[in-house]
Design an enzyme around this catalytic site. Structure first.
Site, short mmCIF file in Angstrom:
data_model
loop_
_atom_site.label_atom_id
_atom_site.label_comp_id
_atom_site.label_asym_id
_atom_site.label_seq_id
_atom_site.Cartn_x
_atom_site.Cartn_y
_atom_site.Cartn_z
N LYS A 116 0.85 -1.17 0.00
CA LYS A 116 -0.04 -0.04 -0.02
C LYS A 116 0.91 1.39 -0.04
O LYS A 116 0.57 2.40 -0.41
CB LYS A 116 -1.16 -0.02 1.32
CG LYS A 116 -2.01 -1.05 1.01
CD LYS A 116 -3.00 -1.11 2.21
CE LYS A 116 -4.08 -1.91 2.03
NZ LYS A 116 -3.73 -3.35 1.56
N GLU A 200 -2.33 6.86 7.57
CA GLU A 200 -2.67 7.93 6.76
C GLU A 200 -4.09 8.66 7.42
O GLU A 200 -4.43 7.94 8.19
CB GLU A 200 -3.16 7.43 5.46
CG GLU A 200 -4.43 6.52 5.61
CD GLU A 200 -4.76 5.94 4.41
OE1 GLU A 200 -4.10 5.86 3.26
OE2 GLU A 200 -5.85 5.22 4.24
N ASN A 235 -14.23 -2.01 10.04
CA ASN A 235 -13.29 -2.07 8.68
C ASN A 235 -13.48 -3.08 7.72
O ASN A 235 -12.87 -3.12 6.61
CB ASN A 235 -11.80 -1.65 8.90
CG ASN A 235 -11.67 -0.65 9.72
OD1 ASN A 235 -12.15 0.66 9.41
ND2 ASN A 235 -10.83 -0.64 10.95
N GLU A 275 -9.92 1.30 -5.08
CA GLU A 275 -10.76 1.55 -4.02
C GLU A 275 -10.44 3.07 -3.72
O GLU A 275 -9.25 3.53 -3.37
CB GLU A 275 -10.78 0.71 -2.66
CG GLU A 275 -10.76 -0.65 -2.80
CD GLU A 275 -11.03 -1.57 -1.67
OE1 GLU A 275 -10.99 -0.97 -0.55
OE2 GLU A 275 -11.14 -2.41 -1.57
N GLU A 288 -6.54 2.21 -2.03
CA GLU A 288 -5.77 1.20 -2.26
C GLU A 288 -6.17 0.20 -3.61
O GLU A 288 -7.56 0.63 -4.03
CB GLU A 288 -5.86 0.00 -1.35
CG GLU A 288 -7.03 -0.39 -0.95
CD GLU A 288 -6.90 -1.50 0.20
OE1 GLU A 288 -5.83 -1.67 0.72
OE2 GLU A 288 -7.97 -1.95 0.64
N PHE A 348 -21.16 -8.09 17.47
CA PHE A 348 -20.59 -8.96 16.43
C PHE A 348 -19.39 -9.80 16.44
O PHE A 348 -18.48 -10.07 16.02
CB PHE A 348 -20.33 -8.04 15.02
CG PHE A 348 -21.29 -7.29 14.62
CD1 PHE A 348 -22.24 -7.61 13.71
CD2 PHE A 348 -21.80 -5.97 15.15
CE1 PHE A 348 -23.45 -6.88 13.17
CE2 PHE A 348 -22.70 -4.99 14.74
CZ PHE A 348 -23.54 -5.61 13.90
#
Length: 667
Positions: A116, A200, A235, A275, A288, A348
Site C-alpha cells: 500500500k 494515513e 473496517n 478503492e 488502495e 458482532f
C-alpha cells in the site's frame, strides 16, 4: 483454454470459481485442510488434495504445499480466489517458474499495488488523487504516535500487505495509536506473513466507493462501474451495492478513468478493484488497489451481465477482451448482504459450531422480475470453524431500481433460515428497514451512528406488533383446531375451541376475537379493527408465509414452551396467546432476573486467549486492556468496564475457551 484449474482457496469463493470452470468445461482441483475435509468446495471439485493442518499458516498459505498439489494433479492454471495467496507475488513467481498460469495479474502489478505504501506513490505519479499520510515504514509504537500526532487525529493504521479489514485500526488519540499499531502488526503477521505498517489521515464522514477494472494482455483496460461499500464494521464490508446511490455520471467517469490510468501505470491485466474514499462533496481519494477478485464482485456481475471469473480465466489464457468501454452498460441495481457467523447482539463477536439448519431462499428470477443469488460454501450440518473467515454466504438481489432491489433483499432475508450458531441475519434485516439506508445516506460510520449502543434487535412499532400478534393468533388457532380434532368426541362432549384470546408481546397486550377460516384465520382486535390471515403454516414448519389482508410476510416460527417465537425483519419476539383469565394472572407473575456477572470477565466469543495483561491482586482502571482473545484471525482486546481489583485469574494465555467461559473475577 485451460484443461484443469486448481483453486488455491476454500469456502464460497472456491465454490464460485468451480461453478464457472465447470460451465466452461474445465476440470477443477480443490485443496483442503483438516478443518475442511468435508467442505462444500471439496465435494464440488473433480479432484481434491489434502494440504495440512487447520491453521491457514500450515496449509492454505504454504506455497510449497500448493505447488505440490499442482504437481500431483497436473493442473495447468491456478485461481487464487481472494485472501490467502491471491496477492502474494512470491506465489505468482513460483507458479511462473513451474510453467503454471496464474489466473490474476502480472507479478509486477501485485508487487506495486499489493504494497500500500508503494501503491500510493505510484498513484500520485499517475495523477490519481490520494489521501494525506506517512508512506514510510514505521519501526515501533512510539514512532507511530509521533507520526499520528503530526498528521492529526483521527488516523488510520494499516497493514501494508493487508486486506479484508485485517491489520487495520482507527486511532483517535495517542493511546489508541500505540495499541492499534501493535494489534495491526500482530494481525498482519498472522494473516499475511508481513507486519509492515503505515499511517494515513482518516477522512471523516467518508463513503467507501470502489471501481471495478478489467484488463487483458493486449493493452485493453476498462472500468465496469462502481460499488458502494460504505456499511462496514471493524473496517470490513457488510452490505454492498452497485451502482452507488451517491455518484453522478461525471464523478463516476472521473473515478473510472483514474482507476484505468492506475491499472495501465502498472501494466495490469485481470479483474481488480481500485478503492476510493469519497467525501460529502464527491471529492475522491485513492485508498488502495486490490489486484485480486473482490468479495463483492457479484453485484457488478448482476448489473453488467458479465461473469468476472470467466473474464479472468479468458484473460489469463491470452484472449483479448470481447468488448470495449462503450459497450459497458449498467442495468438496474444490485445489493449484497454478507451473512457472517457473528452475533450482532454481542457486538458482532464470532460464533462457531454446527449449522443445524441452513435453508437459503430459492435462487433465480422471481415472478416480480427481481433476481436472487446466493454465493456460499457451507451446507446444512456443516461446521463453521474458528480458523477461517466467518462468512457463511453472500446473498444478492437485483431489481430494475434501488428501491425494488432493497425490498427484494428484505424479503429474501426473511426467507433465509440459519440455526445452530450466532449470525448477523437479523442485523442485515434491520438495516434494510431503516429510512436512512433506504434513502442512500451512507458513510463508513453508518453502523456506529445508527446503532450507538450496539445492536439490540428491532423493537416492533404498533403496526408491526399488531401484524405479529395476528400471526401468532392464527398459529394458535390452527394448533387449537388440531388439538380438537385429535381429541375427538368423548360421549356427547367435544373439545370446544375458544374465540377470545390475549396476544402478549412483552409489555404489549392485544385482546382479540379469533376464528378459523378456509385458509387461515380471522382476527378482530378490541378496537374493532379486523384482519384476515391466510397462511401455508402447519405444525412443524419453521418458515411460512402469512398474508395479512393480502400483504405477504415471510415469518420464521418456533414453538417455545407455551410461547410462539416469531422472527421477521430483524424483530425477534416470543408471543404468548392466552385466554383472558390466564393472561390476567400471568401479569401478576414476578419477572425472573438474569444472573449477576458484573464481577466477572467472561470470554465473549470462542477463541484462544493470547494475552493476560494483569495478575491477581492488580488494580485495573476503566478502559484498561486486561486480556486479548484471538478468533477467526482477528485480535479482540478485552477491557475493564470499571475500576476494580483482580480477585482471581481462571486461565492462562494459550487457553482455548468457549463463549461465556470465565477468564477472571474481580473483588
Amino acid at each position: 483454454m485451460f484443461k484443469k484449474i486448481l483453486i488455491a482457496n476454500r469456502g464460497e469463493i472456491a465454490c464460485r470459481v468451480i461453478r464457472t470452470a465447470k460451465r466452461l468445461g474445465i476440470a477443477t482441483v480443490a485443496v483442503y485442510s483438516d478443518a475442511d475435509r468435508d467442505a462444500m468446495h471439496v465435494r464440488m471439485a473433480d479432484e481434491a488434495v489434502y494440504i495440512g493442518a487447520s491453521p491457514s499458516s500450515q496449509s492454505y498459505i504454504v506455497i510449497d504445499k500448493i505447488l505440490d498439489a499442482i504437481r500431483k494433479t497436473g493442473a495447468d492454471a491456478v485461481h487464487p480466489g481472494y485472501g490467502f495467496l491471491s496477492e502474494n507475488a512470491a506465489f505468482a513467481e513460483a507458479l511462473e517458474k513451474e510453467g503454471i498460469v496464474f489466473i490474476g495479474p502480472p507479478v509486477g502489478a501485485i508487487q506495486a499495488m499489493g504494497d500500500k505504501i508503494t501503491s500510493k506513490k505510484i498513484a500520485a505519479e499517475a495523477d490519481v488523487s490520494t489521501v494525506p499520510g506517512h508512506m514510510g515504514l514505521i519501526e515501533d509504537a512510539e514512532e507511530a504516535v509521533r507520526i499520528s500526532t503530526a498528521i492529526g487525529y483521527p488516523v488510520m493504521i494499516k497493514a501494508s500487505a493487508g486486506g479484508g479489514g485485517k491489520g487495520m485500526r482507527i486511532a483517535w488519540n495517542d493511546i489508541e495509536a500505540r495499541e492499534g499499531f501493535q494489534s495491526s502488526k500482530n494481525e498482519a503477521k498472522s494473516s499475511f506473513g508481513d507486519d509492515r505498517i503505515f499511517i494515513e489521515k482518516f477522512v471523516t464522514e467518508p463513503r467507501h466507493i470502489e471501481i471495478q477494472v478489467l484488463g487483458d494482455k493486449h493493452g485493453n483496460t476498462l472500468y465496469l462501474g462502481e460499488r458502494e461499500c460504505s456499511i462496514q464494521r471493524r473496517n470490513q464490508k457488510v452490505i454492498e451495492e452497485a451502482p452507488s446511490p451517491f455518484l453522478d455520471e461525471k464523478t463516476r467517469r472521473a473515478m473510472g478513468e483514474q482507476a484505468v490510468a492506475l491499472a495501465k501505470a502498472v501494466g495490469y491485466h485481470s479483474a481488480g478493484t481500485v478503492e476510493f474514499i469519497v467525501d460529502g462533496e464527491r471529492n475522491f481519494y485513492f485508498l488502495e488497489m486490490n489486484t485480486r477478485l473482490q468479495v463483492e464482485h457479484p453485484v457488478t456481475e448482476l448489473i453488467t451481465g458479465l461473469d468476472l471469473v470467466e473474464q479472468m480465466i479468458r484473460v489469463a489464457a491470452g484472449e483479448e477482451l470481447a468488448f470495449s468501454q462503450k459497450d459497458v452498460k449498467l442495468d438496474g441495481w444490485a445489493i449484497e448482504s454478507r451473512l457472517y457467523a457473528e452475533d450482532p447482539y454481542r457486538n458482532f463477536l464470532p460464533s462457531i459450531g454446527r449449522l443445524t439448519r441452513y435453508r437459503p431462499p430459492e435462487e433465480g428470477r422471481r415472478d416480480d422480475g427481481t433476481v436472487i443469488r446466493n454465493d456460499t460454501g457451507v451446507f446444512e450440518g456443516g461446521e463453521i470453524s474458528m480458523y477461517y473467515d466467518p462468512m457463511i454466504a453472500k446473498l444478492c438481489t437485483w431489481g430494475p431500481d434501488r428501491a425494488t432491489a432493497v425490498e427484494a433483499m428484505a424479503s429474501a432475508l426473511d426467507d433465509f433460515e440459519v440455526e445452530g450458531i450466532g449470525h448477523n441475519l437479523p442485523f442485515l434485516s434491520a438495516v434494510m428497514q431503516q429510512r436512512r439506508f433506504r434513502e442512500g445516506r451512507l458513510t463508513t460510520a453508518y453502523i456506529a451512528e445508527e446503532f450507538t449502543d450496539g445492536f439490540q434487535g428491532v423493537v416492533p412499532d404498533e403496526a408491526d406488533a399488531r401484524k405479529l400478534a395476528a400471526v401468532a393468533v392464527a398459529i394458535n388457532q390452527a394448533l387449537q383446531e388440531r388439538a380438537s380434532q385429535i381429541s375427538g368426541t368423548i360421549g356427547n362432549h367435544r373439545r370446544v375451541v375458544g374465540h377470545d384470546w390475549v396476544a402478549s408481546l412483552g409489555d404489549r397486550h392485544f385482546a382479540v376475537t379469533a376464528g378459523a377460516s378456509a385458509d387461515g384465520a380471522f382476527v378482530r382486535f378490541a378496537d374493532e379493527r379486523a384482519v384476515t390471515v391466510a397462511t401455508d403454516w402447519t405444525p412443524g414448519r419453521t418458515l411460512a408465509t402469512f398474508n395479512i389482508d393480502n400483504w405477504p410476510m415471510g415469518v420464521k416460527v418456533d414453538l417455545v414452551g407455551t410461547g410462539i417465537r416469531l422472527r421477521w425483519r430483524g424483530i425477534d419476539v416470543i408471543v404468548r396467546v392466552r385466554t383472558p383469565r390466564v393472561a390476567e394472572l400471568a401479569r401478576l407473575m414476578p419477572k425472573k432476573l438474569p444472573p449477576d456477572t458484573s464481577k466477572m470477565l467472561l470470554c465473549p466469543m470462542p477463541g484462544v486467549v493470547t494475552l493476560i495483561a494483569v495478575k491477581e491482586g492488580d488494580t485495573v482502571e476503566a478502559g484498561q486492556a486486561i486480556a486479548v482473545v484471538e478468533a477467526m484471525k482477528m485480535e479482540n482486546i478485552l477491557r475493564a468496564e470499571k475500576r476494580a481489583t483482580v480477585k482471581r485469574v481462571a486461565i492462562v494465555a494459550g487457553a482455548s475457551l468457549a463463549v461465556d467461559e470465565l477468564i477472571m473475577e474481580f473483588e
